[in-house]
Enzyme design. Structure first.
Site, mmCIF file in Angstrom:
data_model
loop_
_atom_site.group_PDB
_atom_site.id
_atom_site.type_symbol
_atom_site.label_atom_id
_atom_site.label_comp_id
_atom_site.label_asym_id
_atom_site.label_seq_id
_atom_site.Cartn_x
_atom_site.Cartn_y
_atom_site.Cartn_z
ATOM 1 N N LYS B 87 0.819 -1.208 0.000
ATOM 2 C CA LYS B 87 0.000 0.000 0.000
ATOM 3 C C LYS B 87 0.857 1.263 0.000
ATOM 4 C CE LYS B 87 -2.329 -2.055 3.278
ATOM 5 N NZ LYS B 87 -3.168 -2.359 4.448
ATOM 6 N N CYS B 183 -16.886 -1.239 12.353
ATOM 7 C CA CYS B 183 -15.834 -2.258 12.488
ATOM 8 C C CYS B 183 -15.439 -2.522 13.932
ATOM 9 C CB CYS B 183 -14.604 -1.891 11.657
ATOM 10 S SG CYS B 183 -13.937 -0.258 11.950
ATOM 11 N N MET B 184 -15.389 -1.493 14.780
ATOM 12 C CA MET B 184 -14.798 -1.697 16.100
ATOM 13 C C MET B 184 -15.791 -1.679 17.253
ATOM 14 S SD MET B 184 -11.806 -2.260 15.147
ATOM 15 C CE MET B 184 -10.966 -2.467 16.717
ATOM 16 N N MET B 377 -11.448 -8.345 11.748
ATOM 17 C CA MET B 377 -12.890 -8.270 11.518
ATOM 18 C C MET B 377 -13.606 -9.611 11.613
ATOM 19 S SD MET B 377 -13.307 -5.236 11.613
ATOM 20 C CE MET B 377 -11.818 -4.428 12.140
ATOM 21 N N GLY B 414 -8.195 -1.379 11.850
ATOM 22 C CA GLY B 414 -8.037 -1.300 10.403
ATOM 23 C C GLY B 414 -7.805 0.104 9.885
ATOM 24 N N GLN B 415 -8.173 1.118 10.650
ATOM 25 C CA GLN B 415 -8.025 2.489 10.173
ATOM 26 C C GLN B 415 -6.880 3.181 10.915
ATOM 27 O OE1 GLN B 415 -11.670 4.561 8.627
ATOM 28 N NE2 GLN B 415 -12.561 3.624 10.427
#
Lengths: 86, 558
Positions: B87, B183-184, B377, B414-415
């Site tokens: 990435k 997500c969290m 996740m 994830g972020q």
């Protein structure tokens, strides 16, 4: 300046110990990819090409080779941005 | 040799040298960089954290003539030690796309705002005037519960803090939530219910101290490649280290698995209870730790699925009215409960080889093995995500394998700033900065003092959470809505039934701030172009709660 876009990046490929030679040979056969060093299951490569996408695709392909544990980018340089500032 | 080739060779040599240094590999002398040569490239290097995931890699950013032209992993960054994953290629590229937004765009017809009109470029003044007018109108007619904002874990810490202050202290509304809710939420809820405080207790240094890694619902090899490299280095460098990977399908992380476990979807809960049973029945409970630091609680069951109250699945679920309910239970009752999950029964439920299950359980039960549990996740977006998180903590707490180097249950985010922004500065509908909540009068009082606003300004009722916001937009109860740093029309649940109709509801004014014309932006009434990453000053907090601050390095376009 009419220079073609030039992108270069380097990466470290970590390989399961028994497969280092086989993976190295496979990488060396790829166009635009050069092996600079190889030690302790880690192969240091550079990838050259015409776009970031092409470089990313090449590294993603290497990451999916059998016995490759990880293929991580270290350095990325895009010369086209310098030659054609927008 | 032409000048151009020399320059190319120079860049390539530098690229190889940095990679070799990162890998701890010596280069042949012929490939060493020319002393002083790199300086001729005329690039100014600065530091910033990568913006693409929660790992929080340190990146060196090379700027020339006001543009980011090069990046490389920061060798002194303790997170990534010089590496970037694939990435990293897009760190500079993402800023220079041809369709980058550079001017506000408003839907107009006949020269004035019209929700059914086409996007036209407008001045910032016009954009802000219309936006303010719409916001004031909604506040006047319907009050603060009809205005809302939706952000994300990609907000910088400063932006998230400004958002929570603007919404609660300025507009007097708690209708602020981040997409981190999607997500969290289960990770955060289990943290709060188990420990009273949100976020992991471990850190990345645990990788080098652990004797075993257990991945569950996480494909780190592809999703957290830099952290995976640290796991792999530990596993390959120390023959006693074991790696277990639990998944519903075979993926890249399985390549390194000594204990590969493919289970039937949803049956991971049985595996976790089986491990708890194994620890208890083989007499390996860390009694001193358990007696000193834990209590046992029984959670509610049959809790439904968080759907609209009138949904049949909610109506049929007896526990749906109070899904967070907990009642005290004794250790003996807990033992009896997990006692149902014998090896035979667990094999039957999960379809997993019994020997693998026993090996897995021993990683936790054996007091000599330091174990790190890693999940993303697969747990946090589980149908019973809170339970899955609780059950991992159960086995770490039963054995006391927690908050020690190498003993670490670790929910990976994830972020880039799900921890630092979304959670720490209180961008959730019920939260205030620093793990405080709007429902607690003392917490509100404290926030009001810090923000120097009169007491009683911050509302005590939690606002609409992410999913509820979409429902309320559709129902016409939330009418002024500002979306930032996320693409919710790609990500929201039940998009076509709730989210999209909500954005297009004629009663609503939708503002989207983004760098690109995403599908969410295209569904808005007003689009505001945004600066990204090193085009502004900022700070992120990563998955191990490390805070990275960076300076503005370039100007945003437009």
């Amino acid at each position: 300046m009419a220079e073609a876009p030039y992108h270069v990046s380097s990466a470290v490929v970590a390989v399961l110990p028994h497969a280092v030679d086989a993976v190295r040979a496979r990488i060396e056969a790829m166009a635009g990819v050069e092996v600079h060093a190889c030690e302790n299951g880690k192969i240091v490569i550079t990838i050259e090409g015409g776009s970031t996408q092409a470089l990313g695709d090449t590294l993603s392909r290497i990451a999916l080779f059998d016995h490759v544990v990880s293929a991580n980018m270290v350095f990325e340089h895009a010369e086209e941005l310098q030659e054609n500032p927008t | 040799m032409t000048a151009e080739l020399t320059r190319r060779e120079l860049i390539k040599t530098q690229a190889a040298a940095i990679a070799a240094a990162t890998a701890g590999v010596a280069l042949p002398a012929s490939a060493q960089p020319v002393p002083g040569g790199v300086g001729a490239l005329d690039i100014k290097w600065s530091k910033a954290p990568c913006r693409f995931c929660g790992t929080g890699c340190g990146v060196m950013v090379g700027v020339k003539d006001g543009q980011v032209v090069a990046t490389h992993g920061d060798m002194q960054a303790e997170v990534n030690r010089g590496l970037n994953c694939v990435k990293g290629y897009f760190l500079s590229k993402i800023m220079y796309g041809e369709d980058r937004l550079t001017t506000p765009l408003m839907r107009k017809r006949n020269g004035v705002f019209d929700k059914e009109g086409e996007f036209e470029p407008v001045s910032w003044d016009e954009a802000f005037d219309v936006m303010a007018e719409k916001c004031r109108q909604v506040l006047r007619e319907k009050g603060p519960t009809a205005v809302g904002m939706f952000g994300s874990g990609q907000w910088t810490i400063f932006e998230g803090y400004a958002a929570t202050k603007l919404m609660r202290a300025g507009l007097r509304s708690n209708n602020l939530d981040p997409n981190a809710r999607h997500c969290m939420a289960s990770a955060a809820t289990a943290f709060i219910r188990t420990f009273g405080s949100d976020e992991p207790m471990g850190c990345y240094d645990d990788f080098e101290h652990a004797d075993a890694f257990v991945l569950c619902g996480s494909n780190m090899a592809e999703m957290h490649p830099i952290l995976w490299t640290r796991v792999a280095d530990r596993r390959l460098g120390h023959p006693h280290v074991r790696c277990a990977v639990l998944s519903t399908f075979t993926h890249r992380s399985m390549d390194l698995a000594d204990i590969p476990i493919i289970f039937r979807p949803g049956t991971d809960l049985a595996i976790l209870n089986y491990i708890a049973r194994h620890i208890i029945e083989t007499g390996r409970v860390n009694e001193e730790f358990v007696n000193r630091h834990t209590t046992f609680m029984r959670g509610a069951v049959d809790i439904g699925y968080g759907l609209r109250a009138e949904h049949i699945l909610g109506q049929e679920a007896a526990g749906a009215g109070d899904p967070g309910r907990m009642d005290p239970m004794t250790f003996e009752e807990f033992r009896e409960f997990v006692g149902q999950y014998t090896l035979e029964r667990t094999v039957e439920i999960t379809g997993v080889e019994p020997a693998f299950l026993e090996e897995l359980a021993e990683l936790y039960a054996n007091p000599e093995i330091k174990v790190m549990s890693l999940w993303t996740m697969g747990f946090n977006q589980h149908v019973r995500g809170v339970w899955a998180n609780h059950m991992v903590y159960n086995i770490h707490l039963l054995t006391g394998k927690i908050s020690e180097p190498g003993n670490s249950p670790f929910s990976l985010t994830g972020q880039p700033s799900a921890c630092g922004t979304a959670r720490e500065v209180g961008t959730f509908a019920h939260r205030l900065p620093a793990d405080t909540v709007v429902t607690n009068p003392d917490h509100r009082h404290h926030a009001e003092e810090i923000w120097r606003i009169p007491h009683g300004i911050i509302p005590e009722v939690p606002g609409y959470h992410a999913v509820q916001q979409d429902r309320m937009l559709k129902d016409g109860l939330l009418n002024f809505y500002w979306i930032q740093v996320n693409n919710n029309l790609q990500a929201a649940p039940n998009n076509s039934q709730e989210t999209y109709p909500g954005y297009r509801n004629p009663e609503n004014f939708i503002v989207v701030s983004d760098a690109y014309p995403t599908v969410t932006a295209m569904a808005a009434n007003l689009i505001l172009p945004a600066a990204m990453w090193v085009e502004k000053e900022g700070a992120y907090g990563n998955a191990e709660r490390r805070t990275h601050v960076w300076h503005q390095l370039v100007q945003a376009p437009g």
